[in-house]
Motif scaffolding. Structure first.
Motif, PDB file in Angstrom:
ATOM      1  N   GLY A 100      23.362  52.382  42.656  1.00 18.35           N
ATOM      2  CA  GLY A 100      23.819  51.159  42.017  1.00 18.35           C
ATOM      3  C   GLY A 100      25.001  51.387  41.094  1.00 18.35           C
ATOM      4  O   GLY A 100      25.956  50.590  41.066  1.00 18.35           O
ATOM      5  N   THR A 101      24.974  52.479  40.350  1.00 19.68           N
ATOM      6  CA  THR A 101      26.063  52.784  39.426  1.00 19.68           C
ATOM      7  C   THR A 101      27.348  53.102  40.178  1.00 19.68           C
ATOM      8  O   THR A 101      28.443  52.691  39.766  1.00 19.68           O
ATOM      9  CB  THR A 101      25.683  53.961  38.513  1.00 19.68           C
ATOM     10  OG1 THR A 101      24.451  53.673  37.836  1.00 19.68           O
ATOM     11  CG2 THR A 101      26.766  54.221  37.486  1.00 19.68           C
ATOM     12  N   LEU A 103      28.230  51.960  43.118  1.00 13.87           N
ATOM     13  CA  LEU A 103      28.756  50.706  43.640  1.00 13.87           C
ATOM     14  C   LEU A 103      29.579  49.967  42.581  1.00 13.87           C
ATOM     15  O   LEU A 103      30.567  49.305  42.900  1.00 13.87           O
ATOM     16  CB  LEU A 103      27.603  49.809  44.107  1.00 13.87           C
ATOM     17  CG  LEU A 103      26.963  50.172  45.448  1.00 13.87           C
ATOM     18  CD1 LEU A 103      25.693  49.352  45.658  1.00 13.87           C
ATOM     19  CD2 LEU A 103      27.945  49.936  46.591  1.00 13.87           C
ATOM     20  N   TRP A 104      29.174  50.119  41.341  1.00 12.67           N
ATOM     21  CA  TRP A 104      29.890  49.472  40.241  1.00 12.67           C
ATOM     22  C   TRP A 104      31.184  50.215  39.901  1.00 12.67           C
ATOM     23  O   TRP A 104      32.219  49.600  39.651  1.00 12.67           O
ATOM     24  CB  TRP A 104      28.975  49.408  39.021  1.00 12.67           C
ATOM     25  CG  TRP A 104      29.653  48.894  37.784  1.00 12.67           C
ATOM     26  CD1 TRP A 104      30.210  47.666  37.582  1.00 12.67           C
ATOM     27  CD2 TRP A 104      29.843  49.618  36.558  1.00 12.67           C
ATOM     28  NE1 TRP A 104      30.741  47.575  36.311  1.00 12.67           N
ATOM     29  CE2 TRP A 104      30.531  48.746  35.669  1.00 12.67           C
ATOM     30  CE3 TRP A 104      29.494  50.904  36.137  1.00 12.67           C
ATOM     31  CZ2 TRP A 104      30.872  49.141  34.380  1.00 12.67           C
ATOM     32  CZ3 TRP A 104      29.833  51.282  34.850  1.00 12.67           C
ATOM     33  CH2 TRP A 104      30.512  50.408  33.987  1.00 12.67           C
ATOM     34  N   LEU A 105      31.134  51.564  39.946  1.00 11.32           N
ATOM     35  CA  LEU A 105      32.295  52.361  39.561  1.00 11.32           C
ATOM     36  C   LEU A 105      33.365  52.444  40.648  1.00 11.32           C
ATOM     37  O   LEU A 105      34.560  52.438  40.359  1.00 11.32           O
ATOM     38  CB  LEU A 105      31.854  53.784  39.176  1.00 11.32           C
ATOM     39  CG  LEU A 105      31.040  53.938  37.897  1.00 11.32           C
ATOM     40  CD1 LEU A 105      30.587  55.376  37.720  1.00 11.32           C
ATOM     41  CD2 LEU A 105      31.870  53.496  36.686  1.00 11.32           C
ATOM     42  N   ARG A 106      32.914  52.573  41.912  1.00  3.25           N
ATOM     43  CA  ARG A 106      33.874  52.738  43.011  1.00  3.25           C
ATOM     44  C   ARG A 106      33.575  51.729  44.120  1.00  3.25           C
ATOM     45  O   ARG A 106      33.165  52.089  45.215  1.00  3.25           O
ATOM     46  CB  ARG A 106      33.829  54.178  43.547  1.00  3.25           C
ATOM     47  CG  ARG A 106      34.182  55.206  42.503  1.00  3.25           C
ATOM     48  CD  ARG A 106      34.158  56.648  43.007  1.00  3.25           C
ATOM     49  NE  ARG A 106      35.249  56.947  43.908  1.00  3.25           N
ATOM     50  CZ  ARG A 106      35.742  58.181  44.104  1.00  3.25           C
ATOM     51  NH1 ARG A 106      35.231  59.215  43.436  1.00  3.25           N
ATOM     52  NH2 ARG A 106      36.719  58.381  44.956  1.00  3.25           N
ATOM     53  N   PRO A 107      33.773  50.445  43.834  1.00  4.60           N
ATOM     54  CA  PRO A 107      33.461  49.415  44.833  1.00  4.60           C
ATOM     55  C   PRO A 107      34.387  49.511  46.049  1.00  4.60           C
ATOM     56  O   PRO A 107      35.572  49.803  45.925  1.00  4.60           O
ATOM     57  CB  PRO A 107      33.700  48.109  44.056  1.00  4.60           C
ATOM     58  CG  PRO A 107      34.680  48.474  42.991  1.00  4.60           C
ATOM     59  CD  PRO A 107      34.343  49.875  42.601  1.00  4.60           C
ATOM     60  N   SER A 238      38.013  60.401  37.719  1.00  7.56           N
ATOM     61  CA  SER A 238      38.553  59.127  37.244  1.00  7.56           C
ATOM     62  C   SER A 238      39.890  59.292  36.536  1.00  7.56           C
ATOM     63  O   SER A 238      40.725  58.388  36.550  1.00  7.56           O
ATOM     64  CB  SER A 238      37.551  58.447  36.307  1.00  7.56           C
ATOM     65  OG  SER A 238      37.304  59.243  35.159  1.00  7.56           O
TER      66      SER A 238
END
Length: 426
Positions: A100-101, A103-107, A238
């Motif tokens: 889940g994390t 998906l949020w960071l590298r959509p 990042s």
């Protein structure tokens, strides 16, 4: 607890790591050459990212469980059943959280998602490592070593086949899941063969509460340790890109590859350390001092040799495209001096019941490391991340002086410098 038993058990634990070192390093180098710096960076990013959540999956209870199994073998079934139930739940939560994390960071990036998801499945299978802790408590590492190495060797053959056909990266990640599942199955078989009484496993809420009450500081400590051991790769990705992670990870693999030696020694020596504590403070302190002496000088020897050889070893292993990793390695390797002593330090904290102090210590380390990464990575890239790790490892040692119960232990660590003098004087 005889010295021979400690040495035999330690030998089996080191044999496990040596097999993985010899075969695994070859595959690791081929993977680096196959993926290139950028692809290799993405591969290691996924592993490091999932590892941050994997620290929660263990619940920090490994040392506590070993201690309880040593203290009261009659509760083996209840302890193992409870620990397994807790770890299965924790690992499942960690797996979902990691995916889940990401998906949020590298959509929109499917390959990182696939790699992290497969590594997350590995976390669930690793719950079976509570069986390995059972063998550690019994000072009988052989069955667990044979089980995990059989799984490792079988899947290594598969990875070599994938390298031969130049398979895509996701296929290699699938082999991680296969290895973890096979290792879990073989550990179950090994336990059933070794546990002649066939003690049934059962989950006990009271035991679960007791384990969690003792292990939660160690859990938070493990999370903090994982942050300053693996967050640098996530931050590098990042701030500097996946290629920077590839160069950093190539050096890090060499810098950490020998850590199996102090880890195996301390896993084998911890039960003996507990026995020495029962004999009295003088015998206990002498034993801890000898452990610090051995670890400090082991780390110093490795650091000197590696620093001198880095400029030709790294290109020889990885190829010219990884030449920048040599300078990174010459910085990273010196952190090993304090890392080796930290294996003794963590066990000492557990023996003394100072888990909460360990929590403060490691949280401080995590904060320092992340702060240094934020300052150094934008300016120096992977070299800055290496310096952040080294400064954190060394700079944390004097922090023990803030805690009265830890001051004597700090002196033992510092006194390790005089080990050759004391050895000659004897």
């Amino acid at each position: 607890m005889t010295r021979r038993l400690v040495l035999v058990n330690s030998a089996w634990l080191m044999a496990d790591k040596i097999v993985r070192l010899g075969v695994g390093l070859i595959v690791w180098v081929w993977l680096a050459r196959h993926f290139g710096p950028e692809g290799f960076g993405l591969w290691n990013y996924a592993i490091a990212f999932t590892a941050l959540f994997g620290a929660f999956a263990t619940l920090g209870m490994d040392g506590v469980l070993v201690r309880e199994l040593v203290r009261d073998p009659s509760r083996t079934g209840m302890l193992l059943g409870t620990a397994m139930g807790l770890r299965l739940l924790a690992s499942a939560l960690a797996a979902f959280a990691s995916v889940g994390t990401l998906l949020w960071l590298r959509p929109g990036e499917w390959l990182p998602l696939v790699l992290v998801a497969l590594n997350a499945v590995v976390l669930v299978f690793q719950s079976a490592q509570v069986i390995d802790l059972y063998f550690q408590a019994r000072m009988h590492a052989r069955p667990a070593v044979l089980a995990v190495n059989m799984a490792f060797l079988v899947t290594t053959i598969g990875r070599l086949g994938l390298l031969a056909i130049e398979a895509p990266m996701a296929w290699f990640a699938v082999t991680l899941v296969i290895e973890a599942g096979l290792a879990a199955s073989l550990l179950v078989v090994a336990y059933r063969s070794a546990e002649r009484n066939n003690t049934p496993w059962q989950f006990d809420a009271h035991v679960a509460k007791a384990l969690l009450l003792e292990s939660w500081p160690l859990l938070l400590s493990s999370l903090a340790v994982m942050i300053y051991m693996r967050m640098d790769q996530v931050m590098l990705a990042s701030m500097a890109g996946d290629e920077a992670v590839g160069q950093f990870s190539a050096a890090l693999r060499i810098a950490e590859v020998w850590y199996f030696i102090p880890m195996a020694l301390m896993s084998a020596a911890f039960p003996a350390m507990m026995k020495k504590r029962e004999e009295g403070p003088e015998a206990y302190e002498r034993y801890v001092q000898r452990l610090y002496d051995a670890m400090a000088w082991l780390g110093l020897t490795v650091a000197i040799i590696t620093s001198l050889a880095a400029s030709w070893v790294v290109p020889l292993l990885y190829g010219k495209q990884f030449t920048p990793a040599a300078e990174i390695l010459s910085i990273q390797i010196w952190a090993g001096v304090t890392v080796t002593m930290s294996f003794v330090h963590s066990r000492w904290l557990l023996a003394e019941g100072l888990q909460r102090y360990g929590l403060v210590y490691t949280l401080l380390g995590a904060c320092v490391n992340v702060s240094l990464n934020l300052i150094l990575i934008p300016r120096f890239g992977p070299h800055g991340a290496a310096w952040a790790t080294l400064v954190t490892q060394i700079g944390l040692l004097p922090a023990q002086l803030m805690f009265p119960k830890a001051r004597r232990n700090f002196l033992l660590m510092v006194n390790a410098v005089t080990a050759p003098y004391r050895l000659v004087k004897q």
